[in-house]
Write a protein that holds these residues in place. Structure first.
Motif, PDB file in Angstrom:
ATOM      1  N   THR A 128     -25.115  28.450  -5.911  1.00 29.36           N
ATOM      2  CA  THR A 128     -24.318  28.103  -7.095  1.00 29.36           C
ATOM      3  C   THR A 128     -23.056  27.356  -6.702  1.00 29.36           C
ATOM      4  O   THR A 128     -22.668  26.366  -7.342  1.00 29.36           O
ATOM      5  CB  THR A 128     -23.959  29.388  -7.862  1.00 29.36           C
ATOM      6  N   GLN A 129     -22.417  27.798  -5.638  1.00 27.63           N
ATOM      7  CA  GLN A 129     -21.185  27.152  -5.181  1.00 27.63           C
ATOM      8  C   GLN A 129     -21.450  25.706  -4.752  1.00 27.63           C
ATOM      9  O   GLN A 129     -20.672  24.804  -5.084  1.00 27.63           O
ATOM     10  CB  GLN A 129     -20.598  27.947  -4.018  1.00 27.63           C
ATOM     11  N   PHE A 130     -22.533  25.476  -4.026  1.00 23.96           N
ATOM     12  CA  PHE A 130     -22.863  24.114  -3.587  1.00 23.96           C
ATOM     13  C   PHE A 130     -23.022  23.192  -4.788  1.00 23.96           C
ATOM     14  O   PHE A 130     -22.506  22.068  -4.812  1.00 23.96           O
ATOM     15  CB  PHE A 130     -24.141  24.118  -2.750  1.00 23.96           C
ATOM     16  N   ILE A 156     -20.969  34.619  -8.190  1.00 19.80           N
ATOM     17  CA  ILE A 156     -20.919  33.724  -7.037  1.00 19.80           C
ATOM     18  C   ILE A 156     -20.581  34.600  -5.839  1.00 19.80           C
ATOM     19  O   ILE A 156     -19.458  35.085  -5.701  1.00 19.80           O
ATOM     20  CB  ILE A 156     -19.864  32.618  -7.236  1.00 19.80           C
ATOM     21  N   ILE A 157     -21.543  34.804  -4.963  1.00 15.00           N
ATOM     22  CA  ILE A 157     -21.453  35.899  -3.991  1.00 15.00           C
ATOM     23  C   ILE A 157     -20.216  35.794  -3.115  1.00 15.00           C
ATOM     24  O   ILE A 157     -19.560  36.787  -2.831  1.00 15.00           O
ATOM     25  CB  ILE A 157     -22.751  35.968  -3.170  1.00 15.00           C
ATOM     26  N   HIS A 158     -19.868  34.601  -2.661  1.00 12.07           N
ATOM     27  CA  HIS A 158     -18.675  34.435  -1.820  1.00 12.07           C
ATOM     28  C   HIS A 158     -17.598  33.635  -2.537  1.00 12.07           C
ATOM     29  O   HIS A 158     -16.911  32.822  -1.942  1.00 12.07           O
ATOM     30  CB  HIS A 158     -19.045  33.782  -0.485  1.00 12.07           C
ATOM     31  N   TYR A 168     -26.641  40.129  -8.968  1.00  9.82           N
ATOM     32  CA  TYR A 168     -25.875  39.011  -9.515  1.00  9.82           C
ATOM     33  C   TYR A 168     -26.694  38.312 -10.598  1.00  9.82           C
ATOM     34  O   TYR A 168     -27.789  37.809 -10.327  1.00  9.82           O
ATOM     35  CB  TYR A 168     -25.505  38.025  -8.393  1.00  9.82           C
ATOM     36  N   LYS A 169     -26.165  38.306 -11.795  1.00  9.87           N
ATOM     37  CA  LYS A 169     -26.793  37.572 -12.888  1.00  9.87           C
ATOM     38  C   LYS A 169     -26.005  36.281 -13.065  1.00  9.87           C
ATOM     39  O   LYS A 169     -24.878  36.289 -13.582  1.00  9.87           O
ATOM     40  CB  LYS A 169     -26.791  38.382 -14.182  1.00  9.87           C
ATOM     41  N   VAL A 170     -26.598  35.185 -12.606  1.00  9.94           N
ATOM     42  CA  VAL A 170     -25.892  33.913 -12.544  1.00  9.94           C
ATOM     43  C   VAL A 170     -25.361  33.534 -13.926  1.00  9.94           C
ATOM     44  O   VAL A 170     -26.039  33.692 -14.944  1.00  9.94           O
ATOM     45  CB  VAL A 170     -26.827  32.814 -11.995  1.00  9.94           C
ATOM     46  N   ASN A 171     -24.101  33.074 -13.910  1.00 15.83           N
ATOM     47  CA  ASN A 171     -23.380  32.624 -15.113  1.00 15.83           C
ATOM     48  C   ASN A 171     -22.963  33.773 -16.038  1.00 15.83           C
ATOM     49  O   ASN A 171     -22.454  33.521 -17.138  1.00 15.83           O
ATOM     50  CB  ASN A 171     -24.189  31.592 -15.911  1.00 15.83           C
ATOM     51  N   THR A 177     -17.507  23.880   0.330  1.00 17.19           N
ATOM     52  CA  THR A 177     -16.539  24.687   1.067  1.00 17.19           C
ATOM     53  C   THR A 177     -17.068  26.051   1.499  1.00 17.19           C
ATOM     54  O   THR A 177     -16.326  26.845   2.076  1.00 17.19           O
ATOM     55  CB  THR A 177     -15.269  24.913   0.229  1.00 17.19           C
ATOM     56  N   GLY A 178     -18.322  26.365   1.224  1.00 20.77           N
ATOM     57  CA  GLY A 178     -18.875  27.648   1.625  1.00 20.77           C
ATOM     58  C   GLY A 178     -18.774  27.857   3.126  1.00 20.77           C
ATOM     59  O   GLY A 178     -18.738  26.897   3.905  1.00 20.77           O
ATOM     60  N   SER A 179     -18.777  29.122   3.548  1.00 18.44           N
ATOM     61  CA  SER A 179     -18.526  29.423   4.958  1.00 18.44           C
ATOM     62  C   SER A 179     -19.758  29.303   5.836  1.00 18.44           C
ATOM     63  O   SER A 179     -19.665  29.524   7.046  1.00 18.44           O
ATOM     64  CB  SER A 179     -17.944  30.838   5.090  1.00 18.44           C
ATOM     65  N   ALA A 180     -20.909  28.947   5.281  1.00 20.36           N
ATOM     66  CA  ALA A 180     -22.116  28.797   6.091  1.00 20.36           C
ATOM     67  C   ALA A 180     -22.922  27.610   5.588  1.00 20.36           C
ATOM     68  O   ALA A 180     -23.040  27.391   4.383  1.00 20.36           O
ATOM     69  CB  ALA A 180     -22.962  30.063   6.048  1.00 20.36           C
ATOM     70  N   GLY A 181     -23.482  26.857   6.518  1.00 22.68           N
ATOM     71  CA  GLY A 181     -24.320  25.722   6.142  1.00 22.68           C
ATOM     72  C   GLY A 181     -24.356  24.677   7.233  1.00 22.68           C
ATOM     73  O   GLY A 181     -23.451  24.603   8.073  1.00 22.68           O
ATOM     74  N   THR A 182     -25.410  23.876   7.236  1.00 21.57           N
ATOM     75  CA  THR A 182     -25.574  22.801   8.208  1.00 21.57           C
ATOM     76  C   THR A 182     -25.896  21.513   7.467  1.00 21.57           C
ATOM     77  O   THR A 182     -26.811  21.482   6.636  1.00 21.57           O
ATOM     78  CB  THR A 182     -26.719  23.118   9.193  1.00 21.57           C
ATOM     79  N   ALA A 183     -25.137  20.461   7.753  1.00 18.26           N
ATOM     80  CA  ALA A 183     -25.373  19.157   7.137  1.00 18.26           C
ATOM     81  C   ALA A 183     -26.167  18.277   8.096  1.00 18.26           C
ATOM     82  O   ALA A 183     -25.978  18.322   9.310  1.00 18.26           O
ATOM     83  CB  ALA A 183     -24.054  18.486   6.781  1.00 18.26           C
ATOM     84  N   VAL A 184     -27.054  17.481   7.525  1.00 21.81           N
ATOM     85  CA  VAL A 184     -27.798  16.477   8.277  1.00 21.81           C
ATOM     86  C   VAL A 184     -27.657  15.152   7.530  1.00 21.81           C
ATOM     87  O   VAL A 184     -27.915  15.079   6.323  1.00 21.81           O
ATOM     88  CB  VAL A 184     -29.285  16.847   8.421  1.00 21.81           C
TER      89      VAL A 184
END
Length: 636
Positions: A73-75, A394-396, A531-534, A50-57
């Motif tokens: 992280t969101q993906f 999680i940045i966004h 951002y320190k993940v988790n 659901t992130g606001s940026a990305g391209t699927a192939v």
């Protein structure tokens, strides 16, 4: 569901008149909007991400999504990792989409894409790379994801066509007629016969209209075509509200309104008419879709397609520099927004300190309540990022209303990134709070390094015309000094009661391709982070106005000026945001004298501006909280 959806799409790819070896699904609508309506959320539907940026192939055997470091992280949380592969495009070793296709497909293969969802800027290099590899890029007029949705009895929702409103000149500072007159002059200088405007915020800006077809963005689905004699708007069914037509008339615009769906046949007819006459060129943004480029050139309806002037939009450059009415509106709305955010932070600390159960969603909702108390508030400028603890990394991130709710605890570092749309401007602010006011030494160190980066940008001097990416490393130096960094840009442009992210200027480690250089009157964000993940996230974000600086200016570095860059002129930033930073998280030993003075002077300005407002409104508790937060920070 992800497997079922992929299977349906692959079957459609195989059954096309020309079989497709790969199908590209960008995160895009037909207007190159950063945020899209649910009807256009095709990549989200096919991948689950659901992130606001990305391209699927998608190929017969692979399903991949390219996205940047804000969303890794969101993906991994949202996508089915047994079916989907994350391509980390921020990493230098990750192949680009075109490189991956040319490497993994075979000669003669055909790659399909809906040409409405890809800009000419994106289409051309992809086509070049595939052609070089003896492959073909094919425009597929019917979107295959939409067709797959229909087959699976989950059709896309109807395209929004909500009410549009006219924004009076007391907010815009310039009539629609004046803007169109300026554009017609530029069209003549280009020796073009038409300007095609496809970006939704550009149409809204030119006509001084606003809408609500995309959440948080006051825009409406439309196209605008300006010729020396006509102004043609393609919107909804083509029937405008009387109030809108009346304001346009008062502002010197005679509008020809037509149905939204008529844009391609209209441009094709325009191309046929011009091809039979003078054969002049059509001017449009290089960020307009490939479908609009093809229609404007008439490549499918005339023997000799028209020449296109495809470059940065003149409207984007026009609205980038705000007029004095817009700038005053920005200054004023940030004062009101500061009141709302201060009231919220006081309330949040009070609730958490008294062991009340407050979830991230409840916090976001409460902030909205406070903003609704302010004049000319029209709604949030984006979905509030309210991240407690690990969610702040999680940045966004945005809290979900479905499923378990995350409670904000005293031990949490809480990151709040939010903004408001006001009739006189747009706000975007991030503040990070340690809820128990006792950060660890590691957290205090990171908080202060990020703050040093923000101060470095906020206090910087630079020549007129310098591009934003030149400034980016200033914000990162304190982090880079110890091997830390953040995976997003440092600043973006901001629209005037328009999109909270506005090009073509920004501050990033990656150059903005159409950045014309900085000038007074532009509005940018200043938002380094860590951002320190988790565990936790830290970001400090202000909006800033670019201002001209002389030796006599009220700027921390002005008195040291001995030149003006050989006549180019000196620029700096004036911070608009009016909310203090958390004093307990600042390691004063890490600040030099200028940084400490800058922070204390900022807090003093926030207090002096907001104090009389809070006092007049009887908000005694909020005023007392603000006075504590704005106390000068001293070295021990």
């Amino acid at each position: 569901m992800s497997l079922q959806r992929l299977t349906a799409l692959r079957a459609l790819m195989a059954s096309q008149p020309t079989k497709l070896a790969a199908y590209i699904v960008p995160t895009a609508d037909a207007h190159h909007s950063e945020y899209i309506a649910p009807v256009d959320a095709r990549r989200e539907w096919i991948s689950g991400f659901t992130g606001s940026a990305g391209t699927a192939v998608v190929t017969a055997s692979h399903a991949l999504v390219w996205t940047d470091g804000r969303y890794y992280t969101q993906f991994e949380k949202e996508a089915d990792l047994t079916l989907w592969t994350l391509m980390k495009q921020s990493l230098p070793d990750t192949l680009s989409v075109e490189a991956w296709l040319s490497t993994n497909l075979t000669e003669g293969d055909v790659v399909g894409v809906d040409p409405h969802t890809m800009t000419r800027e994106e289409w051309t290099p992809l086509q070049t790379t595939l052609t070089r590899s003896k492959m073909k890029l094919l425009p597929v007029p019917n979107n295959l994801v939409d067709e797959a949705r229909v087959q699976l009895s989950d059709p896309p929702p109807t395209r929004p066509s909500n009410q549009i409103i006219a924004l009076p000149i007391k907010y815009t500072g310039k009539t629609a007629g004046e803007k169109i007159k300026e554009l017609r002059k530029k069209i003549a200088e280009k020796k073009a016969f038409a300007l095609v405007v496809t970006a939704l915020d550009e149409v809204a800006y030119i006509l001084n209209l606003r809408g609500s077809d995309i959440d948080y963005n006051p825009v409406f689905f439309s196209y605008l075509v300006i010729t020396p004699a006509t102004t043609v708007l393609f919107w909804s069914s083509g029937s405008l509200p009387d109030a809108v037509t009346e304001q346009l008339k008062e502002e010197g615009v005679k509008i020809d309104a037509r149905p939204y769906s008529n844009i391609v046949p209209y441009l094709q007819e325009l191309a046929k008419h011009e091809a039979a006459g003078g054969g002049r060129s059509v001017w449009l943004s290089s960020e307009a879709s490939e479908a609009i480029h093809r229609a404007a050139s008439g490549c499918e309806v005339v023997d000799q397609p028209l020449t296109l002037v495809s470059e940065v939009s003149p409207v984007a450059l026009m609205k980038l520099v705000k007029n004095q009415v817009e700038l005053e509106g920005f200054r004023n709305c940030h004062v009101r927004d500061g009141v709302a955010v201060v009231r919220f932070l006081r309330w949040l600390h009070e609730q958490v300190d008294s062991n009340q159960t407050i979830t991230e969603i409840q916090a976001a909702d409460k902030l909205l309540e406070f903003r609704k108390d302010e004049a000319d508030f029209m709604g949030p400028s984006f979905e509030t990022i309210a991240g407690a603890g690990a969610n702040g990394a999680i940045i966004h991130y945005s809290p979900s209303r479905g499923g378990p709710q995350v409670v904000i605890n005293q031990r949490d570092m809480f990151l709040l990134d939010s903004g408001g749309q006001y009739k006189d401007g747009t706000t975007d602010i991030t503040r990070t709070r340690m809820m128990n006011r006792s950060p660890s030494s590691e957290q205090r160190d990171a908080f202060t390094r990020v703050l040093k980066g923000q101060i470095a940008i906020g206090s910087a001097l630079f020549p007129v015309g310098v591009k934003g990416n030149v400034l980016d490393s200033l914000a990162r130096k304190a982090l880079w000094d110890v091997g830390l960094d953040y995976a997003h840009g440092t600043g973006h442009g901001v629209g005037h009661y328009l999109n909270v992210h506005e090009g073509p200027t920004g501050i990033s480690w990656r150059p903005y391709p159409h950045d014309p250089g900085m000038k007074p009157g532009q509005i940018l964000s200043n938002e380094p982070g860590f951002y320190k993940v988790n565990e936790y996230g830290i970001r400090h974000e202000d909006l800033v106005e670019i201002v001209a600086i002389t030796k006599d200016s009220d700027h921390p570095r002005a008195k040291n000026l001995i030149g003006d860059y050989d006549g180019r002129g000196v620029l700096g930033f004036n911070t608009l945001t009016m909310v203090p930073h958390q004093r307990e998280c600042v390691d004063v030993t890490m600040l030099d004298d200028l940084e400490l003075s800058y922070l204390n002077e900022y807090h003093n300005r926030v207090l002096s501006v907001l104090r009389p407002i809070l006092k007049d409104r009887g908000l005694r508790q909020d005023l007392e909280w603000l006075q504590r937060e704005c106390q000068p920070i001293a070295r021990e």
